[in-house]
Design an enzyme around this catalytic site. Structure first.
Site, mmCIF file in Angstrom:
data_model
loop_
_atom_site.group_PDB
_atom_site.id
_atom_site.type_symbol
_atom_site.label_atom_id
_atom_site.label_comp_id
_atom_site.label_asym_id
_atom_site.label_seq_id
_atom_site.Cartn_x
_atom_site.Cartn_y
_atom_site.Cartn_z
ATOM 1 N N ASP B 380 21.899 38.173 23.667
ATOM 2 C CA ASP B 380 20.995 38.748 24.639
ATOM 3 C C ASP B 380 19.668 38.964 23.915
ATOM 4 O OD1 ASP B 380 20.171 40.105 26.957
ATOM 5 O OD2 ASP B 380 20.570 42.003 25.967
ATOM 6 N N LYS B 381 18.596 39.150 24.656
ATOM 7 C CA LYS B 381 17.332 39.342 23.954
ATOM 8 C C LYS B 381 16.940 40.815 23.856
ATOM 9 C CE LYS B 381 13.422 38.784 25.982
ATOM 10 N NZ LYS B 381 12.790 40.083 25.757
ATOM 11 N N ARG B 555 2.882 40.250 21.560
ATOM 12 C CA ARG B 555 2.669 39.739 22.918
ATOM 13 C C ARG B 555 1.215 39.993 23.267
ATOM 14 N NH1 ARG B 555 7.769 40.642 25.802
ATOM 15 N NH2 ARG B 555 6.656 41.367 27.613
#
Lengths: 352, 1111
Positions: B380-381, B555
């Site tokens: 999973d992230k 990000r």
């Protein structure tokens, strides 16, 4: 790391109770055992180590082999196979008929020659071949309780099919082993006619006489059935004194075995002749078994047996051989232990 | 197909199950039969039961039945107790959930009842932060507009708040009215789809007219969600107990069987067949011998006519005699060491997470070996790779980079200076950060403001702005209030141009109340913003900044600003409204319109937000990669985010080293073409030293899993890396299923409730006990605090466990076979073949049992302390994990080695004993004791030779056991009633005993040592080389960084020749991947013939195990 741990643990445990993070910490207790960090020695098979082990084994084994061979050679053994020779010539076609006919006299005389000086005590054995004392049906057919204890005379469980007489009274000692007791007898005289006394005392294990066979247990109904197996027992002697029975009941693991008959307690000289008068009672003809009479001296290693000596010598030799081979290979084609370039991924990196 | 739920009506005609949650497997009554049934469904147990029953027949039993019944009952009792304990714990946790107090409205009054007493139709009343006890349809909330917020983390792993609406029919009802509400809800039967709820509701008079009110998933509160930021909410229970959406998607976890267990079962089966052959041959021979020979042996007294089963007796005796070939102790030993492996995981200090104060925990104690055989990791992230905590880190405003020095822009003095100096660009930048979003500020009673955001990025930005003195105070209807350095600013919100994944940007249009100007504030991905900048602006710095930030794994968002003329805006606004209300193609039309105003932007700067990767994630992935493990990332998150995270954690490499292929499409045709193209690319590029990964989204995945499963499976075997985004929990589970069907050992790691099914489905489920609750950790076989512990879990614990079990199980067979072959040899005893074949046991029952259960089991148990390589070496050379993955330490060929050894040793022991103790010494008790001593000596040295490291405990167990053998037998020799009375003392006094035993040892161990030495030195396996390196001291540490780097490089470019994927050459189609790459060929040609031989050997053995797996 510890510092950050302590400070970070604070808020999470603070919600529970405020007595402090230390006690609430679920941190596993440190010990070398739980962390799999117990100190360990990690030997590896270095050439030096392996070569010295083989050399060392060779050094140990060869002398033992020599000693064992010497001991074995020191033992003097006379073996006489008599079961065919003792059948009268007219009965050779019907050996079973001969042995099963109680009216025929089974006496037989054998002349033995002493090949070397034999020092007392000289052990007298009888040897049976192809006799399966290890047969499952046979080896289980006994009751140790009954042999030991007078009050357990009725306990014949496990003794099938030799439990009771036909009217149901228990047999003591019951079972196939006792029933098939070996009953050839041997008498020895020297060439000059002097009788050689065979001491039949103390031929069985003392522990058996003291603890396995009761001194107040007397044979009862033994060999009373229609089918007589082997020897009979003196019903006035307690089992603990029936040494032939005690020896017989120590069953052999292999189909060829020797059992002690007695001891001759005088020295025999080389070229002495011994006349053996034997009663050839025991039936081995049905199954083609051999009977042998064995007179043997003994050494620290037991009777005559070259096996151990030869095995030790050859293994010792082989170890020397291996040690030499390994040394030569080590010297001719040395290989560095743990060279990282042997690792496949390093080889790969080098190739690029 | 439908269920009708009558609201608040206890007299409802249909009864549904109550809200009792049950995860229990047994009840008190069915425990014994069910548990026994389960235990006896394993072949080994059936076998032992059969043997134990046969032993009750005294005619055929060679030994005392207690020698089998005792251990058998013990084994069963242990297993049953363990099961019972587990089930009791499940019962306790169920009970806790079931007895939780819940407010229920009955007859207009709120009552406290236990959660398990909730029935369908009850009205449940929840307060803020309550957990929803069952699936509800929302009826009312404290919010006047009928909105409430829920956190669905436990259900789908998404931590942001979701809004839930009350159905239109219930709007405006006061709480008193709610309590008396009556109506009917028509809803589908329970299913597991958490995105869908198509139902209708009709309220009964007097509440409203008879209008049918449609319900969607937006109107529901699902079980295990938490109510947030809402004072209270109430709803009617529609699904309860195990029928809730969560309950339905739980699935029943299957008991997991490790590959090692499967292999042991196979070997057991093989031994069983071998045993049958032996039994049939010997039984046949025995019967012939009995008929021809034994009848002549008068002393045996065979009855002339036997019972009808007479022919069976001898074979059955042999069956019992040979039954010890399959060691009864192996199950106990394995259970024991396995629970110790699990304990070692629990105890491991290096896997203790200091931040959350959680130790690692192995909930499933039976599958540690599988950890060492993992081939695919599905991860999973969010929360697993990342910390799931977004933090504003850096920014670039009008070309000036802030936060570069300290790594934290919030502490950058320059920026703080600029703010206090009211640099206009910086102020505008902060304004965008504060108001260009959909964040909801919430003022608590104490006056502190907290923010609730759908997006973690916006949350981070708003919080950062607040720290930089631009505080978003409130958003009421269309007035946005911002506080900048204690000056209140007000903006009128005109429009929100929402974020879509196509546009990759969002904007707000506001009117500045201070000067009446209309401005457009825009933020979005660089590629969505920078092209729309107004002409003449210098872009270079921003592009550089974005690149720089991206490389740091941050990000990035670009912020833009445009001042609008009133006329332009009015015109545009008109079009926008039109488009908003259009029925067809609304999204596309809106995008079109938005495009018209989102241009000519003045770029203000770039923000960089960190979704902090957990510590050590890239290194962990790197190391596990080198160990030959393939990684797939399965996330519910957006594609871009997923890719970005994947880049930052070494999951995929950026161009040009890596290549990313996109597998997408909206319908079957597109998806198929895309899949086909990628497959071809994969095959083509597989020979290039390039990391190719593919990205697939949930929609395409659904189509693929439905229609193109085979080609996808092929793709899966080809690709070492893949990213699946926007996947649902059940898709995750389906993917795991796909890997399992291809026979790959998969490990699934996740942290949220959305990963639970994947975790349960996988061969090994690992849960990260993270911020998204403990569901995953609870459902998992292993729970760890941080992702980085995975490498230790696999490389250290998994590997050691596999090695140890491989040794232990093979050794167990070896020692059982050894003693059994001796028995067989006795039956065939030396001199004339086929004689005395009667099935006698050489050893007595007590010795046999003690040999199996005691003398040979205890020393080998200490293999749990054995370490072939130190942890450090393993971490430095993770490639050696391939030995475990390919099952090279436990497979038919290694087993054949042990089998051969047992035959050899049995012959050595028997022949030497029979020859040395021939003639006058052949008394059975004595001889059996000599043979047994020989076996004990041999096995002690075998264990000693096969162990790699010796701790005190091992030395104590091996040699102590050796001593114990003599002490115990001496004691037994001192008891007159025992069969072996005085035997030991007699033997001690005989020089021939010692000489015989030493001879057995010499002949038995000599060749074993010689062969081992030869292979160790001249045919060394990788493990051997590393052992030599490690222990001869130097090279492994001297290798240092240089060689480590070269290793890194080699693994990056060629992905390690040992890579597991090359072992999967089951189909020529898969072949080109790695094994036949040009580099590989060059290597094998270039290296010496010897190396080639070795490689071929390795491949042979591994393909061997592969084949076995396939069968």
């Amino acid at each position: 790391m510890n510092r950050t741990g302590a400070s970070a643990a604070e808020p999470s445990s603070g919600s529970g109770d405020g007595t402090g993070a230390r006690r609430n910490s679920k941190r596993p207790k440190y010990s070398r055992f739980t962390q799999q960090e117990l100190p360990a020695c990690k030997p590896i098979l270095t050439p030096q180590w392996v070569i010295s082990v083989f050399t060392f084994v060779g050094i140990i084994f060869v002398p033992i082999g020599v000693a064992a061979l010497l001991a074995s050679n020191h033992v003097v053994e006379i073996i006489d196979r008599y079961e065919t020779a003792c059948v009268p010539p007219n009965m050779t076609d019907d050996k079973i008929g001969y042995i099963q006919n109680p009216t025929i006299d089974k006496t037989c005389t054998r002349i033995l020659k002493v090949p070397k000086d034999m020092d007392s005590p000289i052990y007298v054995y009888y040897q049976l071949d192809n006799f399966y004392q290890n047969h499952r049906r046979y080896v289980k057919s006994r009751n140790d309780q009954q042999l030991r204890d007078r009050s357990k005379a009725n306990d014949t469980s496990g003794c099938d099919p030799e439990k009771t007489t036909s009217d149901g009274t228990p047999i003591v000692p019951c079972g196939l082993i006792a029933w098939s007791l070996f009953n050839d007898t041997y008498n020895f005289t020297r060439g000059n006619g002097e009788a050689l006394k065979v001491n039949k005392n103390d031929i069985s294990w003392k522990s058996d006489r003291d603890h396995k066979f009761g001194s107040d247990v007397f044979p009862r109904n033994f060999q009373n059935g229609t089918l007589i197996g082997g020897g009979t027992l003196d019903s006035n002697k307690p089992l603990s004194e029936q040494e032939d029975l005690i020896v017989w009941m120590r069953t052999a693991a292999l189909p060829t075995f020797r059992k002690l008959y007695g001891r001759i307690e005088v020295d025999l000289k080389v070229n002495d002749t011994i006349m053996v008068t034997l009663k050839n009672n025991y039936n081995t003809y049905s199954f083609g078994g051999k009977k042998k009479l064995v007179l043997s001296t003994t050494s620290w290693l037991g009777g005559k047996n070259d096996f151990l000596g030869i095995a030790y010598l050859s293994i010792g030799g082989l170890c020397f051989f291996l040690a030499t081979v390994f040394t030569v290979v080590y010297l001719v084609k040395p290989r560095k232990l743990g060279d990282p370039s042997y690792l496949s991924w390093n080889r790969n990196a080098a190739a690029q | 197909m439908k269920r009708f739920v009558y609201i608040n009506d206890d007299s409802s005609p249909i009864s549904f199950c109550d809200n009792r949650v049950s995860n229990r497997k047994y009840t008190v009554l069915n425990f014994l039969p069910k548990n026994l049934w389960e235990q006896f469904s394993r072949f080994m147990n059936q076998y032992f039961l059969l043997i134990a029953c046969l032993q009750l027949w005294p005619l055929i039993t060679p030994v005392n039945p207690a020698s089998t019944w005792g251990p058998l009952i013990f084994i069963f009792a242990v297993s049953a107790t363990k099961e019972a304990w587990d089930d009791y714990n499940r019962y306790l946790s169920d009970k806790k959930a079931n007895e939780k107090k819940i407010w229920v409205v009955k007859e207009g009054i709120r009552k406290h009842i236990e959660a398990q007493d909730i029935h369908v139709g009850n009205i449940i009343w929840l307060r803020e932060n309550d957990e929803v006890p069952c699936d509800l349809v929302l009826l009312g909330t404290s919010d006047p507009q009928g909105i409430c917020f829920v956190q669905t983390a436990a259900l789908d792993g998404e931590t942001d708040l979701k809004t839930r609406l009350i159905p239109s029919a219930c709007v405006g009802l006061a709480s008193e009215q709610l309590y008396k509400m009556k109506g009917v809800i028509e809803c589908p039967n329970p299913d597991k789809d958490i995105r869908r709820f198509d139902a209708n509701m009709r309220l009964f008079p007097p509440f409203l007219d008879n209008d049918l009110c449609p319900l969607t998933i937006k109107n529901t509160l699902l079980q295990s969600c938490h109510l947030r930021n809402t004072e209270w909410a109430c709803g009617v229970a529609v699904y309860t107990g195990n029928e809730t959406k969560l309950g339905m998607s739980k699935g029943i976890p299957e008991p997991k069987l490790t590959a090692v267990d499967a292999m042991i079962d196979k070997l057991t089966g093989a031994i069983f067949l071998f045993q049958l052959v032996v039994v049939i041959v010997l039984g046949f021979a025995g019967n012939i011998w009995k008929d021809t020979e034994a009848r002549k042996q008068w002393y045996v007294k065979y009855p002339p006519e036997g019972p009808w089963y007479e022919l069976l007796i001898i074979p059955l005796r042999f069956e019992l005699l040979c039954s010890i070939m399959i060691p009864i102790s192996i199950k106990v030993s394995l259970d024991l060491v396995k629970s110790l492996y699990a304990k070692f995981i629990d105890w491991d200090e290096e896997m203790f997470d200091h931040d959350t104060n959680t130790p690692s925990h192995a909930a499933n104690t039976a599958i540690s070996e599988d950890l060492g055989q993992v081939e695919y990791i599905l991860t999973d992230k969010t929360g697993t790779l990342t910390e799931n905590r977004m933090v504003f880190r850096r920014c670039c405003i009008s070309g000036i980079l802030y936060g570069s020095a300290s790594g934290d822009a919030l502490r950058d003095a320059e920026l703080l200076n600029a703010i206090s100096n009211n640099v206009p660009d910086v102020i505008r930048f902060l304004t965008i950060m504060a108001i260009c979003n959909t964040v909801i500020p919430i003022k608590s009673n104490s006056g502190a403001i907290s923010y609730k955001a759908q997006s973690q990025d916006e949350d981070a930005l708003v919080n950062a702005a607040a720290q930089l003195h631009m505080v978003l105070i409130s958003k009421s209807s269309n007035i946005i209030e911002v506080n900048f350095s204690s000056t209140a600013l007000q903006y009128v919100l005109l429009d929100i141009l929402e974020f879509t994944s196509d546009r990759k940007r969002m904007s707000v249009i506001v009117k500045d109340c201070q000067n009446g100007k209309i401005i457009l504030l825009c933020k979005g991905a660089d590629e969505a913003i920078l092209p729309h900048a107004c002409a003449g602006q210098q872009m270079r710095t921003y592009i550089d900044a974005v690149e720089q930030y991206a490389q740091l794994g941050l990000r990035t968002l670009c912020l833009g600003w445009r001042q609008l003329e009133d006329d332009d805006y009015n015109e545009w606004s008109h079009m926008f409204k039109e488009a908003s209300s259009s029925v067809t193609d609304r999204e596309w039309k809106l995008a079109e319109i938005c495009q018209k105003i989102e241009h000519n932007l003045e770029i203000l700067g770039v923000t960089a937000i960190e979704d902090r990767l957990q510590d050590g994630v890239p290194e962990t992935i790197e190391i596990l990669r080198r160990a030959g493990i393939n990684f797939w990332m399965l996330t519910g998150d957006k594609q871009d985010t997923a890719i970005q995270i994947a880049l930052s954690c070494n999951f995929i490499s950026s161009e040009p080293r890596g290549q990313l292929l996109f597998l997408n499409g909206k319908n079957e045709g597109e998806v198929f073409r895309s899949l086909d193209r990628i497959l071809r690319t994969m095959k083509l590029t597989s020979s290039e030293p390039k990391e190719v990964a593919f990205v697939v989204d949930g929609v395409s995945l659904e189509i693929i899993l439905k229609n193109y499963k085979e080609s996808f499976a092929e793709l899966a075997t080809l690709s070492r890396t893949a990213i699946c985004c926007r996947v649902t929990p059940s898709q995750k589970a389906q993917l795991v299923e796909l890997f399992k069907s291809c026979d790959y050992r998969t490990l699934a790691v996740g942290d949220g409730g959305n990963d639970v099914r994947m975790i349960q489905q996988a061969d090994i489920g690992v849960g990260i006990s993270g911020r998204e609750g403990l569901q995953a950790a609870r459902a998992a076989d292993y729970s760890i605090g941080k992702f980085r512990f995975l490498k230790r879990l696999i490389l250290v614990h998994g590997r050691y466990s596999y090695n140890r079990t491989a040794f232990l199980s093979q050794y167990s067979f070896y020692k059982s076979l050894l003693i059994c072959f001796i028995q067989i040899l006795l039956s065939l005893s030396s001199f004339s073949l086929f004689s005395g074949v009667s099935g006698t046991s050489l050893f007595n029952s007590v010795s046999l049992m003690a040999y199996n259960v005691f003398y040979t089991s205890i020393p080998v148990l200490t293999c749990v302390f054995d370490k072939d390589l130190s942890e450090k070496t393993v971490m430095q050379n993770p490639q050696i994990l391939v030995y475990c993955q390919a099952g090279r330490l436990l497979n038919p060929s290694t087993f054949a080695g042990w089998f051969g050894r047992s035959v050899y040793h049995a012959m050595v022991v028997f022949l030497i004993t029979a020859h040395a103790y021939a003639d006058e010494k052949s008394e059975i008790e004595q001889l059996s004791m000599v043979a047994l001593s020989g076996c004990i000596w041999l096995q002690a040295f075998v264990v000693a030779l096969e162990m790699n490291s010796f701790t005190v405990l091992q030395l104590l167990a091996i040699w102590g056991n050796f001593g114990a053998f003599y002490v115990i037998n001496s004691l037994a020799s001192a008891v007159p009633s025992f069969g072996m009375y005085t035997i030991m003392f007699r033997l001690f006094r005989q020089p021939s005993y010692w000489i015989t035993v030493i001879l057995i040892l010499g002949i038995g161990m000599g060749p074993v040592l010689a062969i081992k030495y030869f292979r160790y030195t001249y045919r060394s396996s990788t493990i051997n080389i590393l052992q030599q390196q490690e222990r001869s001291g130097g090279p492994v540490y001297a290798m240092g960084l240089g060689s480590l780097e070269s290793q890194l490089k080699s693994s990056e470019t060629d992905m390690t020749p040992l890579s597991i994927t090359q072992l999967k050459n089951r189909n020529s189609v898969f072949e080109p991947l790695l094994s036949d790459s040009p580099t590989a060929t060059r290597r094998s040609v270039g290296s010496s013939a010897f190396d080639y031989l070795q490689a071929a050997q390795g491949r042979l053995s591994s393909s061997h195990s592969r084949n076995l797996k396939n069968n």
